[in-house]
Motif scaffolding. Structure first.
Motif, PDB file in Angstrom:
ATOM      1  N   GLN A  43     -10.061  -0.702 -24.404  1.00  0.00           N
ATOM      2  CA  GLN A  43      -9.230  -1.869 -24.690  1.00  0.00           C
ATOM      3  C   GLN A  43      -9.851  -3.135 -24.085  1.00  0.00           C
ATOM      4  O   GLN A  43      -9.917  -4.177 -24.747  1.00  0.00           O
ATOM      5  CB  GLN A  43      -7.828  -1.644 -24.132  1.00  0.00           C
ATOM      6  N   ILE A  46     -12.813  -4.223 -26.207  1.00  0.00           N
ATOM      7  CA  ILE A  46     -12.384  -4.811 -27.482  1.00  0.00           C
ATOM      8  C   ILE A  46     -11.931  -6.254 -27.271  1.00  0.00           C
ATOM      9  O   ILE A  46     -12.337  -7.161 -28.003  1.00  0.00           O
ATOM     10  CB  ILE A  46     -11.255  -3.972 -28.124  1.00  0.00           C
ATOM     11  N   LYS A  49     -14.949  -8.488 -26.625  1.00  0.00           N
ATOM     12  CA  LYS A  49     -15.668  -8.814 -27.865  1.00  0.00           C
ATOM     13  C   LYS A  49     -14.886  -9.831 -28.698  1.00  0.00           C
ATOM     14  O   LYS A  49     -15.461 -10.748 -29.269  1.00  0.00           O
ATOM     15  CB  LYS A  49     -15.926  -7.543 -28.690  1.00  0.00           C
ATOM     16  N   LEU A  50     -13.583  -9.651 -28.767  1.00  0.00           N
ATOM     17  CA  LEU A  50     -12.769 -10.567 -29.563  1.00  0.00           C
ATOM     18  C   LEU A  50     -12.738 -11.964 -28.962  1.00  0.00           C
ATOM     19  O   LEU A  50     -12.773 -12.951 -29.688  1.00  0.00           O
ATOM     20  CB  LEU A  50     -11.348 -10.019 -29.709  1.00  0.00           C
ATOM     21  N   ARG A  65     -11.052  -8.935 -37.507  1.00  0.00           N
ATOM     22  CA  ARG A  65     -11.754  -8.031 -36.591  1.00  0.00           C
ATOM     23  C   ARG A  65     -10.825  -7.536 -35.485  1.00  0.00           C
ATOM     24  O   ARG A  65     -10.918  -6.399 -35.064  1.00  0.00           O
ATOM     25  CB  ARG A  65     -12.979  -8.721 -36.013  1.00  0.00           C
ATOM     26  N   LYS A  66      -9.941  -8.399 -35.025  1.00  0.00           N
ATOM     27  CA  LYS A  66      -8.975  -7.981 -33.997  1.00  0.00           C
ATOM     28  C   LYS A  66      -8.067  -6.893 -34.558  1.00  0.00           C
ATOM     29  O   LYS A  66      -7.795  -5.896 -33.890  1.00  0.00           O
ATOM     30  CB  LYS A  66      -8.142  -9.161 -33.513  1.00  0.00           C
ATOM     31  N   ALA A  69     -10.022  -3.703 -34.738  1.00  0.00           N
ATOM     32  CA  ALA A  69     -10.211  -3.157 -33.389  1.00  0.00           C
ATOM     33  C   ALA A  69      -8.924  -2.523 -32.869  1.00  0.00           C
ATOM     34  O   ALA A  69      -8.957  -1.437 -32.282  1.00  0.00           O
ATOM     35  CB  ALA A  69     -10.687  -4.256 -32.449  1.00  0.00           C
ATOM     36  N   ASP A  70      -7.797  -3.182 -33.089  1.00  0.00           N
ATOM     37  CA  ASP A  70      -6.520  -2.619 -32.661  1.00  0.00           C
ATOM     38  C   ASP A  70      -6.233  -1.304 -33.378  1.00  0.00           C
ATOM     39  O   ASP A  70      -5.751  -0.345 -32.767  1.00  0.00           O
ATOM     40  CB  ASP A  70      -5.375  -3.608 -32.924  1.00  0.00           C
ATOM     41  N   LYS A  72      -8.474   0.806 -34.567  1.00  0.00           N
ATOM     42  CA  LYS A  72      -9.365   1.826 -34.019  1.00  0.00           C
ATOM     43  C   LYS A  72      -8.863   2.315 -32.667  1.00  0.00           C
ATOM     44  O   LYS A  72      -8.908   3.513 -32.376  1.00  0.00           O
ATOM     45  CB  LYS A  72     -10.785   1.279 -33.893  1.00  0.00           C
TER      46      LYS A  72
END
Length: 135
Positions: A43, A46, A49-50, A65-66, A69-70, A72
């Motif tokens: 977490q 992620i 990166k965001l 992308r967020k 990512a959430d 995943k």
């Protein structure tokens, strides 16, 4: 789930060296030597990166992308909860107990044998059709 540096690197797609660099920069944190909380650090990575993306990309791309990512992250957490991902502690415990290890090996072997039998049965009707055409 507690993982090693190598396992965390595999989860994040990073080298062990990069993991330690991110720890030095206080993005990731370890519990003890070579022990990392996979969920917490996944977490944190992620969000790291965001936060870098939002400063360099437009809002729509970052938001998409967020969301990915959430999703995943939720998949990993769900897989862990339903038992698809097995905590390393449980694996280590079962490997230490020869009876459990032997039973698991037998179950796996039996499952593979049944799968091969089903595949043979699925192939059999085609073979019998070709035998009848010769009559």
């Amino acid at each position: 789930m507690i993982v090693t540096t190598k396992e965390l690197g595999e989860l994040l797609g990073l080298s062990e060296r990069h993991i330690y660099t991110l720890e030095k920069n206080e993005i990731l944190s370890k519990i003890d030597k070579n022990q990392w909380d996979a969920s917490k650090n996944l977490q944190a990575y992620i969000y790291y990166k965001l936060s870098n993306e939002t400063t360099t990309t437009d809002g729509k791309v970052a938001r998409t992308r967020k969301d990915i990512a959430d999703a995943k992250l939720k998949e990993v957490m769900l897989a862990e909860k339903i038992g698809k991902l097995i905590p390393i502690e449980k694996v280590a415990k079962e490997l230490k107990d020869p009876q459990i290890y032997t039973q698991k090996a037998i179950e796996i072997e039996e499952g593979e044998r049944k799968q091969r039998e089903r595949q043979k049965q699925n192939e059999s009707p085609n073979d019998s059709l070709s035998d009848n055409s010769e009559l």
